[in-house]
Design an enzyme around this catalytic site. Structure first.
Site, PDB file in Angstrom:
ATOM      1  N   TYR A 109      -0.902  38.878 -30.522  1.00  0.00           N
ATOM      2  CA  TYR A 109      -0.932  38.560 -29.084  1.00  0.00           C
ATOM      3  C   TYR A 109      -0.137  39.615 -28.332  1.00  0.00           C
ATOM      4  O   TYR A 109       0.962  39.981 -28.757  1.00  0.00           O
ATOM      5  CB  TYR A 109      -0.181  37.261 -28.794  1.00  0.00           C
ATOM      6  CG  TYR A 109      -0.689  35.987 -29.398  1.00  0.00           C
ATOM      7  CD1 TYR A 109      -1.481  35.126 -28.650  1.00  0.00           C
ATOM      8  CD2 TYR A 109      -0.323  35.597 -30.684  1.00  0.00           C
ATOM      9  CE1 TYR A 109      -1.904  33.913 -29.177  1.00  0.00           C
ATOM     10  CE2 TYR A 109      -0.746  34.387 -31.223  1.00  0.00           C
ATOM     11  CZ  TYR A 109      -1.543  33.555 -30.453  1.00  0.00           C
ATOM     12  OH  TYR A 109      -1.963  32.351 -30.974  1.00  0.00           O
ATOM     13  N   HIS A 121      -2.742  30.158 -22.951  1.00  0.00           N
ATOM     14  CA  HIS A 121      -1.373  30.209 -22.423  1.00  0.00           C
ATOM     15  C   HIS A 121      -1.347  30.536 -20.935  1.00  0.00           C
ATOM     16  O   HIS A 121      -0.502  31.283 -20.458  1.00  0.00           O
ATOM     17  CB  HIS A 121      -0.555  31.245 -23.201  1.00  0.00           C
ATOM     18  CG  HIS A 121      -0.412  30.910 -24.652  1.00  0.00           C
ATOM     19  ND1 HIS A 121      -0.031  31.820 -25.603  1.00  0.00           N
ATOM     20  CD2 HIS A 121      -0.599  29.733 -25.309  1.00  0.00           C
ATOM     21  CE1 HIS A 121       0.002  31.227 -26.796  1.00  0.00           C
ATOM     22  NE2 HIS A 121      -0.347  29.961 -26.646  1.00  0.00           N
ATOM     23  N   ASN A 149       4.718  31.413 -27.342  1.00  0.00           N
ATOM     24  CA  ASN A 149       3.839  30.311 -26.940  1.00  0.00           C
ATOM     25  C   ASN A 149       4.636  29.465 -25.951  1.00  0.00           C
ATOM     26  O   ASN A 149       5.810  29.185 -26.172  1.00  0.00           O
ATOM     27  CB  ASN A 149       3.441  29.489 -28.163  1.00  0.00           C
ATOM     28  CG  ASN A 149       3.071  30.372 -29.347  1.00  0.00           C
ATOM     29  OD1 ASN A 149       3.904  31.151 -29.806  1.00  0.00           O
ATOM     30  ND2 ASN A 149       1.882  30.262 -29.826  1.00  0.00           N
TER      31      ASN A 149
HETATM   32  N1  6FA Z   1       1.901  26.192 -26.357  1.00  0.00           N
HETATM   33  C1  6FA Z   1       2.921  26.338 -27.210  1.00  0.00           C
HETATM   34  O1  6FA Z   1       4.062  26.509 -26.761  1.00  0.00           O
HETATM   35  N2  6FA Z   1       2.731  26.297 -28.562  1.00  0.00           N
HETATM   36  C2  6FA Z   1       1.491  26.120 -29.107  1.00  0.00           C
HETATM   37  O2  6FA Z   1       1.352  26.116 -30.335  1.00  0.00           O
HETATM   38  C3  6FA Z   1       0.392  25.957 -28.233  1.00  0.00           C
HETATM   39  N3  6FA Z   1      -0.844  25.748 -28.705  1.00  0.00           N
HETATM   40  C4  6FA Z   1      -1.856  25.462 -27.831  1.00  0.00           C
HETATM   41  C5  6FA Z   1      -3.118  25.101 -28.339  1.00  0.00           C
HETATM   42  O3  6FA Z   1      -3.299  25.100 -29.641  1.00  0.00           O
HETATM   43  C6  6FA Z   1      -4.141  24.735 -27.457  1.00  0.00           C
HETATM   44  C7  6FA Z   1      -5.492  24.388 -28.022  1.00  0.00           C
HETATM   45  C8  6FA Z   1      -3.884  24.695 -26.058  1.00  0.00           C
HETATM   46  C9  6FA Z   1      -4.944  24.278 -25.069  1.00  0.00           C
HETATM   47  C10 6FA Z   1      -2.651  25.053 -25.554  1.00  0.00           C
HETATM   48  C11 6FA Z   1      -1.633  25.438 -26.432  1.00  0.00           C
HETATM   49  N4  6FA Z   1      -0.371  25.774 -25.964  1.00  0.00           N
HETATM   50  C12 6FA Z   1       0.656  25.976 -26.841  1.00  0.00           C
HETATM   51  C13 6FA Z   1      -0.102  25.864 -24.518  1.00  0.00           C
HETATM   52  C14 6FA Z   1       0.661  24.670 -23.970  1.00  0.00           C
HETATM   53  O4  6FA Z   1       0.239  23.468 -24.556  1.00  0.00           O
HETATM   54  C15 6FA Z   1       0.470  24.641 -22.454  1.00  0.00           C
HETATM   55  O5  6FA Z   1       0.899  25.882 -21.931  1.00  0.00           O
HETATM   56  C16 6FA Z   1       1.256  23.529 -21.797  1.00  0.00           C
HETATM   57  O6  6FA Z   1       0.923  22.263 -22.312  1.00  0.00           O
HETATM   58  C17 6FA Z   1       1.018  23.528 -20.291  1.00  0.00           C
HETATM   59  O7  6FA Z   1       1.859  22.579 -19.689  1.00  0.00           O
HETATM   60  P1  6FA Z   1       1.576  22.031 -18.225  1.00  0.00           P
HETATM   61  O8  6FA Z   1       2.608  21.023 -17.926  1.00  0.00           O
HETATM   62  O9  6FA Z   1       1.425  23.175 -17.308  1.00  0.00           O
HETATM   63  O10 6FA Z   1       0.125  21.356 -18.260  1.00  0.00           O
HETATM   64  P2  6FA Z   1      -0.620  20.416 -19.309  1.00  0.00           P
HETATM   65  O11 6FA Z   1      -2.011  20.910 -19.375  1.00  0.00           O
HETATM   66  O12 6FA Z   1       0.141  20.290 -20.562  1.00  0.00           O
HETATM   67  O13 6FA Z   1      -0.587  18.973 -18.614  1.00  0.00           O
HETATM   68  C18 6FA Z   1      -1.309  18.648 -17.478  1.00  0.00           C
HETATM   69  C19 6FA Z   1      -1.455  17.139 -17.425  1.00  0.00           C
HETATM   70  O14 6FA Z   1      -1.983  16.760 -16.173  1.00  0.00           O
HETATM   71  C20 6FA Z   1      -2.392  16.569 -18.480  1.00  0.00           C
HETATM   72  O15 6FA Z   1      -1.790  15.443 -19.066  1.00  0.00           O
HETATM   73  C21 6FA Z   1      -3.628  16.173 -17.682  1.00  0.00           C
HETATM   74  O16 6FA Z   1      -4.338  15.091 -18.232  1.00  0.00           O
HETATM   75  C22 6FA Z   1      -3.030  15.828 -16.351  1.00  0.00           C
HETATM   76  N5  6FA Z   1      -3.930  15.961 -15.206  1.00  0.00           N
HETATM   77  C23 6FA Z   1      -4.716  17.017 -14.914  1.00  0.00           C
HETATM   78  N6  6FA Z   1      -5.364  16.821 -13.766  1.00  0.00           N
HETATM   79  C24 6FA Z   1      -4.973  15.619 -13.301  1.00  0.00           C
HETATM   80  C25 6FA Z   1      -5.311  14.871 -12.149  1.00  0.00           C
HETATM   81  N7  6FA Z   1      -6.147  15.360 -11.233  1.00  0.00           N
HETATM   82  N8  6FA Z   1      -4.751  13.648 -11.999  1.00  0.00           N
HETATM   83  C26 6FA Z   1      -3.891  13.162 -12.929  1.00  0.00           C
HETATM   84  N9  6FA Z   1      -3.540  13.830 -14.038  1.00  0.00           N
HETATM   85  C27 6FA Z   1      -4.077  15.054 -14.219  1.00  0.00           C
HETATM   86  C1  ABL Z   2      -1.143  28.512 -29.680  1.00  0.00           C
HETATM   87  O1  ABL Z   2      -0.212  28.739 -28.916  1.00  0.00           O
HETATM   88  C2  ABL Z   2      -2.502  28.852 -29.265  1.00  0.00           C
HETATM   89  O2  ABL Z   2      -2.712  28.497 -27.908  1.00  0.00           O
HETATM   90  C3  ABL Z   2      -3.578  28.221 -30.111  1.00  0.00           C
HETATM   91  O3  ABL Z   2      -4.764  28.886 -29.812  1.00  0.00           O
HETATM   92  C4  ABL Z   2      -3.217  28.316 -31.588  1.00  0.00           C
HETATM   93  O4  ABL Z   2      -4.155  27.646 -32.398  1.00  0.00           O
HETATM   94  C5  ABL Z   2      -1.906  27.594 -31.798  1.00  0.00           C
HETATM   95  N1  ABL Z   2      -0.903  28.021 -30.898  1.00  0.00           N
HETATM   96  C6  ABL Z   2      -1.365  27.800 -33.221  1.00  0.00           C
HETATM   97  O5  ABL Z   2      -1.014  29.145 -33.415  1.00  0.00           O
HETATM   98  C7  ABL Z   2      -5.408  28.275 -32.715  1.00  0.00           C
HETATM   99  C8  ABL Z   2      -5.960  27.649 -33.992  1.00  0.00           C
HETATM  100  O6  ABL Z   2      -5.106  27.960 -35.078  1.00  0.00           O
HETATM  101  C9  ABL Z   2      -7.358  28.159 -34.269  1.00  0.00           C
HETATM  102  O7  ABL Z   2      -7.932  27.497 -35.374  1.00  0.00           O
HETATM  103  C10 ABL Z   2      -8.247  27.951 -33.052  1.00  0.00           C
HETATM  104  O8  ABL Z   2      -9.490  28.549 -33.262  1.00  0.00           O
HETATM  105  C11 ABL Z   2      -7.596  28.547 -31.812  1.00  0.00           C
HETATM  106  O9  ABL Z   2      -6.304  28.009 -31.646  1.00  0.00           O
HETATM  107  C12 ABL Z   2      -8.409  28.219 -30.563  1.00  0.00           C
HETATM  108  O10 ABL Z   2      -7.858  28.844 -29.437  1.00  0.00           O
END
Ligand code: 6FA
Ligand code: ABL
Length: 540
Positions: A395, A475, A517
């Site tokens: 990244y 992110h 992250n």
């Molecule tokens: N961040 C990390 O630090 N480590 C990770 O390993 C990591 N992995 C991932 C990952 O694997 C995926 C697939 C994704 C999508 C993100 C990952 N992230 C990781 C990023 C991290 O989770 C996000 O950066 C972080 O959760 C963002 O925090 P926020 O507070 O900005 O926003 P959220 O999306 O968490 O929460 C928004 C909430 O608002 C949700 O509960 C949603 O349902 C709610 N909401 C949205 N619209 C709304 C509405 N109109 N009314 C009421 N509720 C609403």
């Molecule tokens: C993160 O911060 C990333 O947002 C995710 O994309 C990441 O997971 C997790 N952490 C873990 O490192 C990956 C999965 O390991 C993959 O299997 C998947 O295809 C990918 O997210 C999808 O964005």
């Protein structure tokens, strides 16, 4: 009814805000569009092998990779065109839970923060006290399935990387590696749901309503009067009012917070005009004379990321996580059910590393790596042993100069309008160089083979032809950046410019991509943000 504070969304930002506002004695309403996640918060979705326990898909770290494999993925926001969690906890209920205490640079003036944010340590300390990181999440203190960490360490040891406990020295991000650290407690997903939410929900002055979507804020010029929801049982037209000095804090995430703003007549005119043309949303807009023109959706960034797939004979790819839901290895499942120890106590990552790099524009950019068993996809002309595959995701992090724009389309689906990766060619050059540097010593690690890309594809070609969506790291930050009037959306108090009492505390206000992250940085940011909201005079 009415409320002092209405908090919209329960992700990394929203739950910290809800807890601190209710702790301060305010009358708080928390609105979340999704339903329960962790078992401790009422969630029940689990595979057959966990029946009879209160452990859900969201609790068990080893089920993380199944977020992308399930046929009924009800936790994703269906009206956001990238991955986003619409469930209690938001992204923190479904993410990989990699968890880093923020380095000072994450809140520096150089990275776009107002000077008043520079002394961030006390807020990180508050976060650590509530949610300590662990790089050995299994309850027996042992680490499991660590072959990928050993192989990646062997590669980095050839390149003068230091082996450290990453969260012990958050500011040291040049040529370091360490075990992946997580926001897990007692072998289970924790994050803000098992911590801040648990204290908040017990307070009588806090009301939590799930399955409630906020459509727009109701306002008279700059004064916010309440929020309009999709639930007409909550008030006429679904409107919930504020007390006379009340405030709204939006924490709906980097895509959904901007949409709420557009639907409230706040943002670029082109976005508000899309709302105006929508038969359901248009009539709720304030008159055009009250539209507030702000750069909502601009200045967005996300780490560009590239996957490198390897094989090594020592690696157990864990069947690429394909069996963990329906047919987990029996002894691993039994061990986890017994005391939350073993392989299922980890999410997929095993090792992380960082280094700094110079670009030809004289700027420094940081490169992060995440190593895990398995691979999202393999494209190779080599024969290979599928049970030995592993991925290093590279990244590009703090220092990236590329920016994009997000917004809504005619269906009001939130989506990227200008993709944020590699809009500056120097970002791409630096990432390519970082990958080449990493790969120099592959031949020196016995048994290690790069299979994607294979030897018919150069690194330049691999990166240049990478599908753009594949660069997405999930992110997203910066869509409602904090900063100076004129160029930003919120001021140093997190208040939306042009309004009296509308605040934003979620990933969208972070002006530049954090070092790691982001959920740790977002939660720590929310600690400082909510302290500023409480300190700003004029409130309830
Ligand atoms: N961040 C990390 O630090 N480590 C990770 O390993 C990591 N992995 C991932 C990952 O694997 C995926 C697939 C994704 C999508 C993100 C990952 N992230 C990781 C990023 C991290 O989770 C996000 O950066 C972080 O959760 C963002 O925090 P926020 O507070 O900005 O926003 P959220 O999306 O968490 O929460 C928004 C909430 O608002 C949700 O509960 C949603 O349902 C709610 N909401 C949205 N619209 C709304 C509405 N109109 N009314 C009421 N509720 C609403
Ligand atoms: C993160 O911060 C990333 O947002 C995710 O994309 C990441 O997971 C997790 N952490 C873990 O490192 C990956 C999965 O390991 C993959 O299997 C998947 O295809 C990918 O997210 C999808 O964005």
């Amino acid at each position: 009814i009415p409320y002092d504070y209405i908090v919209v969304g329960t992700g990394a930002g929203g739950l910290v805000v809800a807890d601190r506002l209710s702790e301060a004695g305010k009358k708080v309403l928390v609105l979340e569009r999704g339903g329960p996640s962790l078992g401790s918060a009422g969630g029940t979705y689990q595979p057959a092998w966990l029946q009879g326990t209160s452990l859900t898909k969201f609790d068990v770290p080893g089920l993380f990779e199944t977020m992308f494999q399930d046929s009924n993925p009800f936790w994703w926001c269906k009206d956001v065109n990238v991955f986003a969690g619409c469930i209690l906890g938001g992204g923190t209920a479904i993410n990989g839970a990699l968890y880093w205490y923020p380095p000072d640079s994450d809140f520096s003036v150089a990275n776009g923060w107002p000077k008043s944010w520079a002394n961030h340590h006390p807020y990180t300390a508050k976060l650590k006290a509530r949610l300590p990181a662990t790089d050995h999440p299994s309850t027996d203190g042992k680490r499991y399935l660590m072959q990928v960490a050993d192989v990646t360490a062997a590669l980095l040891n050839k390149q003068n990387y230091a082996n450290i406990t990453i969260n012990d020295v958050p500011d040291w991000k040049d040529h370091v590696y360490g075990y992946s650290a997580f926001s897990f407690i007692d072998g289970k997903r924790a994050g803000p749901i098992a911590t801040y939410y648990q204290t908040a929900i017990k307070r009588p002055n806090l009301t939590y309503k799930q399955y409630t979507t906020v459509l727009n804020v109701v306002r008279d010029g700059g004064k916010i009067l309440g929020v309009r929801t999709n639930d007409t049982s909550l008030g006429p037209d679904g409107v919930i009012p504020l007390t006379p000095k009340g405030r709204v804090v939006l924490a709906a995430g980097a895509y959904s917070t901007p949409r709420i703003l557009f639907r409230s007549g706040i943002g670029p005119t082109d976005m508000i005009n899309i709302v105006k043309n929508d038969p359901a949303a248009g009539p709720a807009l304030p008159p055009e004379s009250q539209w507030i023109n702000l750069p909502v959706g601009d200045n967005v960034s996300d780490n560009p990321s590239i996957n490198l797939v390897f094989t090594h004979p020592s690696v157990d790819a864990y069947d690429n996580w394909a069996q963990v839901w329906t047919a987990p290895r029996p002894s691993d499942a039994a061990q986890y059910i017994k005391d939350q120890s073993g392989i299922f106590a980890h999410a997929s990552p095993r090792l992380n590393f960082w280094r700094a790099m110079g670009g030809r524009d004289g700027k420094t950019r940081w490169l992060q790596g995440t190593a895990r068993p398995g691979a999202a996809s393999v494209t190779t002309s080599y024969p290979y042993n599928v049970s030995n595959i592993m991925t290093i995701t590279t990244y590009l992090s703090t220092g990236i100069t590329s920016r994009g724009r997000i917004g809504i389309d005619a269906a009001l689906t939130a989506r990227p309008l200008v993709e944020p990766w590699f809009t500056d060619p120097v970002d791409k050059e630096v990432l390519i160089q970082g990958i080449k540097d990493l790969l120099v010593n592959v031949k020196d690690v016995p048994g290690l083979t790069l299979i994607t890309p294979d030897n018919t594809t150069t690194i330049d070609d691999y990166v240049n032809s990478y599908p753009t969506g594949g660069l997405n790291s999930n992110h997203w930050v910066g869509s409602c950046s904090i900063g100076a009037k004129g160029s930003a959306v919120v001021d140093e108090w997190t208040k939306v410019y042009g309004t009296d009492n509308l605040f934003i505390i979620d990933a969208s206000i972070i002006p530049t991509i954090p070092m790691g992250n982001p959920h740790g940085t977002i939660m720590a940011m929310a600690e400082q943000g909510v302290a500023k909201v409480l300190a700003l005079s004029g409130g309830p």
